[in-house]
Every structure is written in structure tokens, then in C-alpha cells.
Design a protein around this motif. Structure first.
Motif, PDB file in Angstrom:
ATOM      1  N   LEU A 124      31.417 -37.176 104.367  1.00  0.00           N
ATOM      2  CA  LEU A 124      31.090 -38.457 103.748  1.00  0.00           C
ATOM      3  C   LEU A 124      30.453 -37.852 102.787  1.00  0.00           C
ATOM      4  CD1 LEU A 124      30.629 -41.719 105.881  1.00  0.00           C
ATOM      5  CD2 LEU A 124      32.862 -40.328 104.992  1.00  0.00           C
ATOM      6  N   ARG A 125      29.383 -37.393 102.283  1.00  0.00           N
ATOM      7  CA  ARG A 125      28.686 -36.715 101.628  1.00  0.00           C
ATOM      8  C   ARG A 125      29.238 -36.402 100.057  1.00  0.00           C
ATOM      9  NH1 ARG A 125      23.375 -34.445 101.406  1.00  0.00           N
ATOM     10  NH2 ARG A 125      24.524 -33.109 102.893  1.00  0.00           N
ATOM     11  N   TYR A 129      17.670 -28.321  89.042  1.00  0.00           N
ATOM     12  CA  TYR A 129      18.928 -29.447  90.062  1.00  0.00           C
ATOM     13  C   TYR A 129      19.658 -27.694  89.974  1.00  0.00           C
ATOM     14  CZ  TYR A 129      23.703 -30.892  91.676  1.00  0.00           C
ATOM     15  OH  TYR A 129      24.734 -30.952  91.755  1.00  0.00           O
ATOM     16  N   ASP A 130      20.498 -27.063  90.958  1.00  0.00           N
ATOM     17  CA  ASP A 130      20.972 -25.871  90.982  1.00  0.00           C
ATOM     18  C   ASP A 130      21.926 -26.081  92.024  1.00  0.00           C
ATOM     19  OD1 ASP A 130      21.698 -23.631  91.610  1.00  0.00           O
ATOM     20  OD2 ASP A 130      19.615 -22.628  92.282  1.00  0.00           O
ATOM     21  N   ARG A 131      22.510 -26.364  90.914  1.00  0.00           N
ATOM     22  CA  ARG A 131      24.324 -26.343  91.483  1.00  0.00           C
ATOM     23  C   ARG A 131      25.124 -25.419  92.340  1.00  0.00           C
ATOM     24  NH1 ARG A 131      23.712 -29.361  87.284  1.00  0.00           N
ATOM     25  NH2 ARG A 131      25.276 -30.753  86.055  1.00  0.00           N
ATOM     26  N   GLY A 166      22.924 -25.856  95.848  1.00  0.00           N
ATOM     27  CA  GLY A 166      22.978 -27.669  96.070  1.00  0.00           C
ATOM     28  C   GLY A 166      21.542 -28.471  96.402  1.00  0.00           C
ATOM     29  N   ILE A 167      20.406 -27.595  95.535  1.00  0.00           N
ATOM     30  CA  ILE A 167      19.601 -28.311  95.634  1.00  0.00           C
ATOM     31  C   ILE A 167      19.165 -29.112  94.723  1.00  0.00           C
ATOM     32  CG2 ILE A 167      16.993 -27.971  96.516  1.00  0.00           C
ATOM     33  CD1 ILE A 167      17.517 -25.907  98.070  1.00  0.00           C
ATOM     34  N   SER A 168      18.628 -30.329  94.529  1.00  0.00           N
ATOM     35  CA  SER A 168      17.931 -30.782  93.515  1.00  0.00           C
ATOM     36  C   SER A 168      16.371 -31.568  94.371  1.00  0.00           C
ATOM     37  CB  SER A 168      18.913 -32.402  93.051  1.00  0.00           C
ATOM     38  OG  SER A 168      18.936 -33.088  94.588  1.00  0.00           O
ATOM     39  N   VAL A 169      15.293 -31.605  92.865  1.00  0.00           N
ATOM     40  CA  VAL A 169      14.645 -31.737  92.854  1.00  0.00           C
ATOM     41  C   VAL A 169      13.441 -33.428  92.161  1.00  0.00           C
ATOM     42  CG1 VAL A 169      11.822 -30.805  93.218  1.00  0.00           C
ATOM     43  CG2 VAL A 169      13.721 -29.543  93.683  1.00  0.00           C
ATOM     44  N   TYR A 170      12.993 -33.372  92.751  1.00  0.00           N
ATOM     45  CA  TYR A 170      12.528 -35.275  92.153  1.00  0.00           C
ATOM     46  C   TYR A 170      11.486 -35.359  92.194  1.00  0.00           C
ATOM     47  CZ  TYR A 170      17.812 -36.417  91.943  1.00  0.00           C
ATOM     48  OH  TYR A 170      18.911 -36.207  91.585  1.00  0.00           O
ATOM     49  N   TYR A 212      16.626 -33.095  97.768  1.00  0.00           N
ATOM     50  CA  TYR A 212      17.668 -33.920  97.955  1.00  0.00           C
ATOM     51  C   TYR A 212      18.335 -32.382  98.519  1.00  0.00           C
ATOM     52  CZ  TYR A 212      22.425 -36.459  99.034  1.00  0.00           C
ATOM     53  OH  TYR A 212      23.334 -36.034  98.986  1.00  0.00           O
ATOM     54  N   PHE A 213      19.714 -32.558  99.123  1.00  0.00           N
ATOM     55  CA  PHE A 213      20.554 -30.901  99.603  1.00  0.00           C
ATOM     56  C   PHE A 213      22.342 -31.609  99.094  1.00  0.00           C
ATOM     57  CE2 PHE A 213      16.388 -30.805 101.400  1.00  0.00           C
ATOM     58  CZ  PHE A 213      16.246 -29.692 101.235  1.00  0.00           C
ATOM     59  N   ASP A 214      22.766 -30.849  98.382  1.00  0.00           N
ATOM     60  CA  ASP A 214      24.260 -31.801  98.185  1.00  0.00           C
ATOM     61  C   ASP A 214      24.885 -30.435  99.635  1.00  0.00           C
ATOM     62  OD1 ASP A 214      24.566 -32.657  95.346  1.00  0.00           O
ATOM     63  OD2 ASP A 214      24.772 -30.465  94.780  1.00  0.00           O
ATOM     64  N   PRO A 215      26.250 -31.472 100.222  1.00  0.00           N
ATOM     65  CA  PRO A 215      26.548 -31.414 101.321  1.00  0.00           C
ATOM     66  C   PRO A 215      27.358 -29.528 101.326  1.00  0.00           C
ATOM     67  CG  PRO A 215      28.307 -32.705  99.945  1.00  0.00           C
ATOM     68  CD  PRO A 215      26.564 -32.610  99.103  1.00  0.00           C
ATOM     69  N   LEU A 216      27.169 -29.164 101.865  1.00  0.00           N
ATOM     70  CA  LEU A 216      27.265 -27.292 102.143  1.00  0.00           C
ATOM     71  C   LEU A 216      28.511 -27.589 102.391  1.00  0.00           C
ATOM     72  CD1 LEU A 216      25.388 -25.854 105.695  1.00  0.00           C
ATOM     73  CD2 LEU A 216      24.626 -26.318 102.793  1.00  0.00           C
TER      74      LEU A 216
END
Ligand SMILES: *Cc1c(COP(=O)(O)O)cnc(C)c1O
Ligand code: SF4
Length: 475
Positions: free
Chosen positions: A371-372, A416-418, A421-425, A438-442
Motif C-alpha cells: 500500500l505504500r 531526498y534521494d529518489r 528512497g531515503i528522505s531526511v526531515y 522516511y523510506f520509500d517502499p523497496l
């Protein structure tokens, strides 16, 4: 069957002041006419649509609008699902659901109303089915960085079920049950009954725990905004709604209150037929208004299909009592992650007087990797939605920063590295000096990056690199 019984009479038309203008030259339309599809948000499902479900084919409108009937006939097990939909589903689908129910970290509970909104000719793709009925065949492996309660709600809780994260607002969870259970619930650590996969912490409705929560709120003058969630405020009895509402209204420091319920989306019948609950809730809203304190309803629609004429009738009843309603949506793959669906949802919400407030990038929740979506998807959707309607009806797309940073505008990442998939807030007003990842789905990354995530050393390198690059940017 006449659906007009649930729909308010149309407002009387007012005479045109000053009469019609004298016949003039034809107006030149500079904007191209809109396609019919652009206005489809106004066409709400109506009529006895539930009668397409074999078990409900003789259920009349009065019965279907009865909230007790809805609650009593909710589906919690595969055998009940089969009894309701019968030959609408294939044996393969049922076997898939049986295995899915067994493996899911979340309990299953679906109202007959929700069940009736599913397109049973295509249950694999249906957005309502995707949200409520787990299928074993669609499970994807969890991201390696994922664990229960990634929002650290328990860590920020001075009293069990009261999370004080932001300075001036707190989240109170008076109970742990809901009218339905969503597969993707961010509180699957507490909400619902134990499943074969997860043993939950207990947040039962409990006098002593509630008193300790009240005492804590009263002792903190900076707290002025209380979110009453759960579980779900729908499950509170009428007397409990008033107890919580009045106790908080009596505190001089409390200025604002929101009762959070998914109920309006999954069982609007209760607003129409549970008069005790509806009256108790609106009494709290009205008393708040006299005390010049803001009491509102927060709800949770994810797809335009969830808004029918029954929803509209429920909203009309709330609107006439002067209740302000805001919506929070969870962004989900194959449910609402395309421009047409998200735009239609936003416009349809506004159409029934619900204000779109937030769209959440999906939390890192166990067992729902299918779902992510990525942060990038949220950024793309926001760009397309903004400008389609009033600014005050345009939701903010947020990431609820894993680790307890709170909600952050999805655009406000430090880095944010697409590719990884890592974003840093960061969250300077909430937890200064910390960074939240936050980690984008693999499944949305390249096979090269997916392979890196499965290697522990590479994993550490990607994370350290992202944090180092974020630090160069932080101001
Ligand atoms: C979401 C949330 C709130 C309310 O935040 P808003 O941005 O004002 O909607 C308060 N406390 C916690 C712990 C929350 O998660
Ligand atoms: S209604 Fe809300 S709290 Fe309850 S299961 Fe769904 S997302 Fe979780």
C-alpha cells in the motif's frame, strides 16, 4: 425504493434581484468547456446499491440505515464474508482471503455498507477491498527499516494512551476499538484484537486511565488543543462523549478539541440514526461554541467511492447543526495514488462540505508494503491537485516523521534521494537537533538499490550518507 427520504429537500430558489439583464450580445467563452468527467465528483452513488450483495438483496432502506444493523452485520471472518457475497466471488479469491486474514497484523472488520461499495466483478483491483480485506497473494516483504509504532506514540506518552508530542496539543486515545478495522492502521500496535501475528498493548475504555489523562492535561497550561482519537470516537457511548467533551471544556487551558472518527466514511448511518450519540456530540459542540471554544469532527475518507448519497445526508445533518468537519486521507498505492482519483476525492469532499486537511504519505506499518508509495508520489499529486479548487479545500501532503518528529510538509525534506528512497526531515519546533528518516517502499526502487537494502553494510552506508548530506543543508 425512494432515496429521496434520506436527502434533504432542495433549497428554495431565490428571485433574481433586479430581473434578468436585457438581451445582450452572446458572451465569448475564453475557457474551453470542461469535460463531463471533470464534474463527475458531483455524481454520488444513490439508490439501493447494497441489494446487489446476495445477503442484502431483501434489505430495505430503513434497515440499511440502522446503525445497529450495520454494526451487528459487520464482517470479521472469512466464513461471514462468504455468507454475504456468496457466488459473487471465486473459490480462488476466497482461499486467497482466508490466507490473507490469517497472516494480517490487523484484525478484520468491514461494515455491510463498505462491503456494498466493493465492485465484486473485480475485487482484486477494487480500492475498498484493497483497504479492508487482506489477500495473501498481494503481500510484499516489509522494508528492512520497518517496525510497529514507528511514530513512537508510546514513547511520547506520559500516561498510557495520551501522547504529548507538540507543545500545545495532545492526542488522547480513550479506547482501542473502531467501527471497521483498516489493514493499514498506523496504530496496529494497539487497535483491534490480538491477531495471529501481533499481540496488542491494551488501551481499553477505563475510568482510571481517563482520569490520569485529564489530570495531566489540567496540569499543563500550554496544552490547549486535544485530539480525541483511538480507536475511534464512534465507539464511545453517548454519555462518554459528553463526559470527555465537558471535562475538557471545563479546563480553562483547553481551547480546541477534535473528535476523530472514521465513522462518517465507513458507517454514515450512525449520524443519521443514532440520535443519542448525535445529540450528545452536538451538545458538546454547542456548549463549546457558547464558551468560545472550537469543537470539530475529524474524519478519514480515502477514495471518492466512499462518498455516497447516504454520506451526503449525514453531512447535511452535521452541517445544519453547525459542525465543522475536516478530512485526513492516507495516500495508498492503487487506492488513491493517481491524479484523477485524488482530485476527484478532494472535489467530492468539498462538495459535501468536508474540508480536506491532510494527505499522509503512508506510515511505515508492518504487513502493508503493497500500500505504500514514495514521497515523490505525494509531491507529484500535490502539484496536480493545487489549483483545482479553493486553497482552503486543498490538503497539505505530509510525512508523519518516523521516530516522533510529527507531521512535516512532504516538500520540507532537508535531503531526498529518489534512488535509495531515503528522505531526511527535521522538526525544530518539536524535537530540535534530531533528524527523521522516511523510506520509500523497496518495490518502487531500481533492482540495484533494492539489492543494496538487503545488504546490512550497504544499508548503513546509504543512511549515513543521507544524514551527512542533510546536515549540509540544515538551517
Ligand atoms: C496529528 C497529531 C496531533 C495533531 O496535529 P495537527 O497537525 O494539529 O493535526 C497531535 N498530537 C499527535 C501525537 C499527533 O500525531
Ligand atoms: S478506523 Fe482509524 S484507528 Fe481504526 S483501524 Fe482504521 S485507521 Fe486504525
Amino acid at each position: 425504493m425512494a432515496t429521496s427520504s434520506i436527502v434533504s429537500p432542495s433549497p428554495v430558489s431565490l428571485p433574481v434581484l433586479g430581473g434578468a439583464p436585457a438581451a445582450a450580445e452572446a458572451i465569448v467563452h475564453k475557457k474551453a468547456p470542461v469535460a463531463a468527467e471533470a464534474l463527475a465528483y458531483k455524481n454520488l452513488q444513490s439508490g439501493p446499491f447494497w441489494q446487489a450483495i446476495p445477503a442484502y438483496k431483501d434489505v430495505d432502506e430503513t434497515t440499511f440505515l440502522d446503525h445497529n444493523w450495520q454494526a451487528k452485520h459487520s464482517i470479521t471472518r472469512v466464513d461471514k464474508l462468504l455468507a454475504a457475497v456468496q457466488d459473487l466471488v471465486s473459490p480462488e479469491f476466497l482461499r486467497d482471503a482466508e490466507e490473507g486474514f490469517k497472516r494480517a497484523p490487523m484484525s478484520v472488520r468491514v461494515s455491510p455498507y463498505m462491503l456494498s461499495l466493493i465492485d465484486w466483478s473485480n475485487p482484486y483491483e477494487d480500492p475498498t477491498r484493497i483497504q479492508f480485506l487482506p489477500l495473501a497473494s498481494q503481500v510484499l516483504g516489509d522494508h528492512p527499516m520497518l517496525h510497529l509504532d514507528t511514530l513512537h506514540e508510546q514513547e511520547d506518552a506520559p500516561v498510557a494512551g495520551l501522547t504529548h508530542r507538540y507543545t500545545d496539543k495532545a492526542l488522547f486515545l480513550p479506547l482501542d476499538t473502531c467501527p471497521v478495522y483498516c489493514r493499514f492502521c498506523t496504530r496496529s500496535y494497539a487497535v483491534g484484537v490480538d491477531t495471529e501475528e501481533v499481540e496488542k498493548i491494551s488501551l481499553k475504555a477505563n475510568d482510571d486511565r481517563w482520569k490520569r489523562a485529564y489530570q495531566y492535561i489540567a496540569e499543563r497550561p500550554e496544552l490547549e488543543d486535544i485530539v480525541i482519537s483511538g480507536g475511534d470516537a464512534y465507539q464511545l457511548r453517548a454519555a462518554q462523549i459528553e463526559e470527555i467533551g465537558n471535562t475538557l471544556l471545563d479546563m480553562p487551558n483547553v481551547r480546541r478539541m477534535r473528535f476523530a472518527t472514521k465513522g462518517l466514511a465507513v458507517m454514515p448511518q450512525k449520524i443519521l440514526t443514532d440520535n443519542a450519540w448525535f445529540d450528545a456530540f452536538t451538545r458538546v459542540v454547542e456548549r463549546g461554541r457558547k464558551l468560545h471554544k472550537d469543537v470539530v469532527l475529524h474524519t478519514h475518507f480515502n477514495h471518492p467511492n466512499e462518498i455516497t448519497e447516504i454520506t451526503q445526508a449525514a453531512m447535511n445533518r452535521l452541517f445544519e447543526r453547525g459542525v465543522y468537519v475536516r478530512n485526513q486521507t492516507v495516500l495508498q498505492r492503487r487506492v488513491n495514488d493517481d491524479v484523477a482519483t485524488m482530485t476527484k476525492l478532494v472535489k467530492r469532499l468539498a462538495h459535501i462540505n468536508v474540508h480536506p486537511y491532510y494527505v499522509y504519505v503512508h506510515d511505515l506499518v508492518k504487513g502493508v508494503e503493497d500500500l505504500r508509495t514514495s514521497v515523490d508520489t505525494a509531491l507529484m499529486l500535490e502539484k496536480h491537485v493545487r489549483g483545482t479548487t479553493a486553497g482552503f479545500n486543498t490538503p497539505m501532503f505530509v510525512v508523519d516523521a518516523p521516530g516522533g518528529g510529527g507531521k512535516r510538509d512532504a516538500h520540507s525534506y532537508e535531503y531526498y534521494d529518489r534512488e535509495t528512497g531515503i528522505s531526511v526531515y527535521t522538526a525544530p519546533s518539536v524535537k530540535p537537533g534530531q533528524h527523521f528518516l522516511y523510506f520509500d517502499p523497496l518495490h518502487q526502487l531500481s533492482t540495484f538499490s533494492q539489492r543494496r537494502w538487503h545488504d546490512e553494510g550497504e544499508r548503513e552506508r546509504m543512511i549515513n550518507d543521507a544524514i551527512a548530506k542533510a546536515k549540509q543543508h540544515i538551517r
